[in-house]
Design a protein around this motif. Structure first.
Motif, mmCIF file in Angstrom:
data_model
loop_
_atom_site.group_PDB
_atom_site.id
_atom_site.type_symbol
_atom_site.label_atom_id
_atom_site.label_comp_id
_atom_site.label_asym_id
_atom_site.label_seq_id
_atom_site.Cartn_x
_atom_site.Cartn_y
_atom_site.Cartn_z
ATOM 1 N N THR A 69 -17.415 10.775 30.667
ATOM 2 C CA THR A 69 -16.585 11.969 30.768
ATOM 3 C C THR A 69 -15.138 11.540 30.908
ATOM 4 O O THR A 69 -14.806 10.736 31.785
ATOM 5 C CB THR A 69 -17.011 12.838 31.970
ATOM 6 O OG1 THR A 69 -18.379 13.220 31.784
ATOM 7 C CG2 THR A 69 -16.149 14.086 32.077
ATOM 8 N N ASP A 70 -14.311 12.052 30.013
ATOM 9 C CA ASP A 70 -12.875 11.789 30.064
ATOM 10 C C ASP A 70 -12.316 12.569 31.242
ATOM 11 O O ASP A 70 -12.377 13.798 31.266
ATOM 12 C CB ASP A 70 -12.235 12.236 28.749
ATOM 13 C CG ASP A 70 -10.751 11.935 28.684
ATOM 14 O OD1 ASP A 70 -10.054 12.063 29.714
ATOM 15 O OD2 ASP A 70 -10.285 11.584 27.587
ATOM 16 N N THR A 71 -11.772 11.869 32.225
ATOM 17 C CA THR A 71 -11.303 12.524 33.452
ATOM 18 C C THR A 71 -10.073 13.400 33.224
ATOM 19 O O THR A 71 -9.845 14.340 33.975
ATOM 20 C CB THR A 71 -10.999 11.492 34.549
ATOM 21 O OG1 THR A 71 -10.061 10.543 34.038
ATOM 22 C CG2 THR A 71 -12.265 10.783 34.994
ATOM 23 N N GLU A 72 -9.299 13.117 32.186
ATOM 24 C CA GLU A 72 -8.111 13.929 31.909
ATOM 25 C C GLU A 72 -8.456 15.272 31.268
ATOM 26 O O GLU A 72 -7.862 16.292 31.592
ATOM 27 C CB GLU A 72 -7.140 13.163 31.017
ATOM 28 C CG GLU A 72 -6.493 11.985 31.728
ATOM 29 C CD GLU A 72 -5.511 11.237 30.841
ATOM 30 O OE1 GLU A 72 -5.059 11.816 29.820
ATOM 31 O OE2 GLU A 72 -5.199 10.097 31.167
ATOM 32 N N THR A 73 -9.411 15.247 30.322
ATOM 33 C CA THR A 73 -9.762 16.476 29.600
ATOM 34 C C THR A 73 -11.042 17.117 30.117
ATOM 35 O O THR A 73 -11.366 18.234 29.741
ATOM 36 C CB THR A 73 -9.947 16.181 28.103
ATOM 37 O OG1 THR A 73 -11.061 15.288 27.939
ATOM 38 C CG2 THR A 73 -8.683 15.588 27.499
ATOM 39 N N ASN A 74 -11.796 16.371 30.930
ATOM 40 C CA ASN A 74 -13.094 16.804 31.436
ATOM 41 C C ASN A 74 -14.103 17.032 30.310
ATOM 42 O O ASN A 74 -15.055 17.788 30.466
ATOM 43 C CB ASN A 74 -12.973 18.052 32.313
ATOM 44 C CG ASN A 74 -14.086 18.119 33.346
ATOM 45 O OD1 ASN A 74 -14.581 17.086 33.799
ATOM 46 N ND2 ASN A 74 -14.492 19.318 33.699
ATOM 47 N N ASN A 75 -13.904 16.374 29.164
ATOM 48 C CA ASN A 75 -14.846 16.434 28.052
ATOM 49 C C ASN A 75 -15.813 15.262 28.154
ATOM 50 O O ASN A 75 -15.420 14.143 28.498
ATOM 51 C CB ASN A 75 -14.124 16.368 26.706
ATOM 52 C CG ASN A 75 -13.374 17.638 26.406
ATOM 53 O OD1 ASN A 75 -13.838 18.725 26.710
ATOM 54 N ND2 ASN A 75 -12.209 17.502 25.794
#
Length: 127
Positions: free
Chosen positions: A11-17
């Motif tokens: 999970t990309d912590t910046e985009t939450n994707n």
């Protein structure tokens, strides 16, 4: 012989994707699969780990084993066991090499038809 499926996600912590490692198959990506040969005393988990290490050259120290209980994929044949692995450090993946092997990380939002093939009936639930 049985087919075993596996995927790696983060999970990309910046985009939450959330992104899943999938094949470049058309019309729809698929999870990585290997053949397990019971007559060679292979286990499902061992077969997928060997595939990740030997075929995809993934660093197994960069993976955490996800849920073991009951994940399966619905397929035209039998249910296929599905193992999930969470990435410890996504930055160390060689995306170019994975691309040459026909694999890429796809956004979960773009994988609706694939993710609906996951059968969670055998997964334990907390009530």
């Amino acid at each position: 012989m049985s087919l075993i499926a596996g995927t790696v996600f983060y999970t990309d912590t910046e985009t939450n994707n959330t992104y899943f490692l999938v094949t470049d198959e058309v019309p729809q990506p698929n999870f990585y699969t290997v053949k397990m040969h019971r007559h060679n005393d292979e286990t499902a988990l061992g077969a997928i780990l060997n595939g990740f290490k030997n075929e995809l050259a993934l660093n197994l120290d960069n993976l955490r084993l996800g849920e073991l209980a009951g994940w399966h994929m619905k397929s035209d044949a039998d249910l296929i066991a599905l193992y999930t692995f969470e990435v410890v450090n996504p930055a160390i993946f060689d995306h170019e090499r994975l691309s040459m092997l026909g694999m890429h990380f796809a956004n979960a939002k773009d994988l609706n038809s694939l993710l609906t093939t996951v059968d969670m009936n055998g997964v334990g639930r907390l009530d």
